[in-house]
Design an enzyme around this catalytic site. Sequence first.
Site, PDB file in Angstrom:
ATOM      1  N   HIS A   1      37.732   5.141  -4.967  1.00 23.97           N
ATOM      2  CA  HIS A   1      36.455   4.543  -4.608  1.00 23.97           C
ATOM      3  C   HIS A   1      36.699   3.399  -3.641  1.00 23.97           C
ATOM      4  O   HIS A   1      37.582   2.566  -3.836  1.00 23.97           O
ATOM      5  CB  HIS A   1      35.744   4.013  -5.859  1.00 23.97           C
TER       6      HIS A   1
ATOM      7  N   ASP B   1      32.119   4.736   0.381  1.00 23.00           N
ATOM      8  CA  ASP B   1      31.065   5.224  -0.505  1.00 23.00           C
ATOM      9  C   ASP B   1      29.680   4.984   0.098  1.00 23.00           C
ATOM     10  O   ASP B   1      28.763   5.793  -0.087  1.00 23.00           O
ATOM     11  CB  ASP B   1      31.168   4.553  -1.874  1.00 23.00           C
TER      12      ASP B   1
ATOM     13  N   HIS C   1      39.551   1.782  -7.987  1.00 25.41           N
ATOM     14  CA  HIS C   1      39.492   1.375  -6.575  1.00 25.41           C
ATOM     15  C   HIS C   1      40.832   0.971  -5.968  1.00 25.41           C
ATOM     16  O   HIS C   1      40.953   0.861  -4.750  1.00 25.41           O
ATOM     17  CB  HIS C   1      38.467   0.260  -6.364  1.00 25.41           C
TER      18      HIS C   1
ATOM     19  N   ASP D   1      27.254  -0.621  -1.361  1.00 22.98           N
ATOM     20  CA  ASP D   1      28.070  -0.320  -2.541  1.00 22.98           C
ATOM     21  C   ASP D   1      29.014  -1.489  -2.785  1.00 22.98           C
ATOM     22  O   ASP D   1      29.352  -2.240  -1.852  1.00 22.98           O
ATOM     23  CB  ASP D   1      28.869   0.971  -2.345  1.00 22.98           C
TER      24      ASP D   1
ATOM     25  N   GLU E   1      32.580  -2.904  -5.334  1.00 26.55           N
ATOM     26  CA  GLU E   1      33.620  -2.676  -6.338  1.00 26.55           C
ATOM     27  C   GLU E   1      33.834  -3.991  -7.077  1.00 26.55           C
ATOM     28  O   GLU E   1      33.594  -5.076  -6.522  1.00 26.55           O
ATOM     29  CB  GLU E   1      34.927  -2.202  -5.689  1.00 26.55           C
TER      30      GLU E   1
END
Length: 240
Positions: free
Chosen positions: A155, A160, A59, A9, A11
Amino acid sequence: MSERQIILDTETTGMPVTEGHRLVEIGAVEMVGRRVTGRHYHVYLNPERPVDPGALAVHGLDDVFLSDKPKFADVVDEFLAFIQDGELIIHNAEFDVGFINAELERLPARGRLSDYVPNIVDSLALARQKHPGQRNSLDALCRRYSIDNSARTLHGALLDSEILADVYLAITGGQKTLSFDADGDASGDTDQADTAARILRLPADRPPLRVIAADAAEAEAHAAWMEKLGTDGTPRVWPG
């Protein structure tokens, strides 16, 4: 399917990638044989540009926090070494792959993400196939499969990824977690069920099972009963 899988994952500073937005975090966990191994990769990145307010609300990684973090070029070798030859599992893969490819294209002779891994699986596409017409965000899937995501107030790429590992196992096999203790026991949860099954692995050097043969009287009684049955298993005459 590769035996080694990397749940990944990211960001970013915002979206879309075509407007010059950059990565600010990468998180990944390793699975081998559908078991999380404990190996992971995690890094915060200096994106060399401001974080959009909308992304910051998602985030929580602001410009000050990211200012002293390494740039993607500084960590690219260790990142690629971690994912090398592993099948990637990404939720909404097009988004993350697009950003990683954009970072690779800024560097000389780095190619694209697909040059380093045998396959990229979009878990969002898998979820949509299994649950058409329903919400299939990571949070929605956690609720559907009773996966604990209570630590997910914002997040975060590594958190995640850890959650997605459980979600992926549930989507693809009804198994949410699988852990082995020192004695080789295993336990797992089934898809959308609150029950748990415990599997006892018997030692290989256990004594053989005792076989008890029928005695003469039992063998005679069995033969007599079989005589009453036809060759197709249908009783000829039922005793009245």
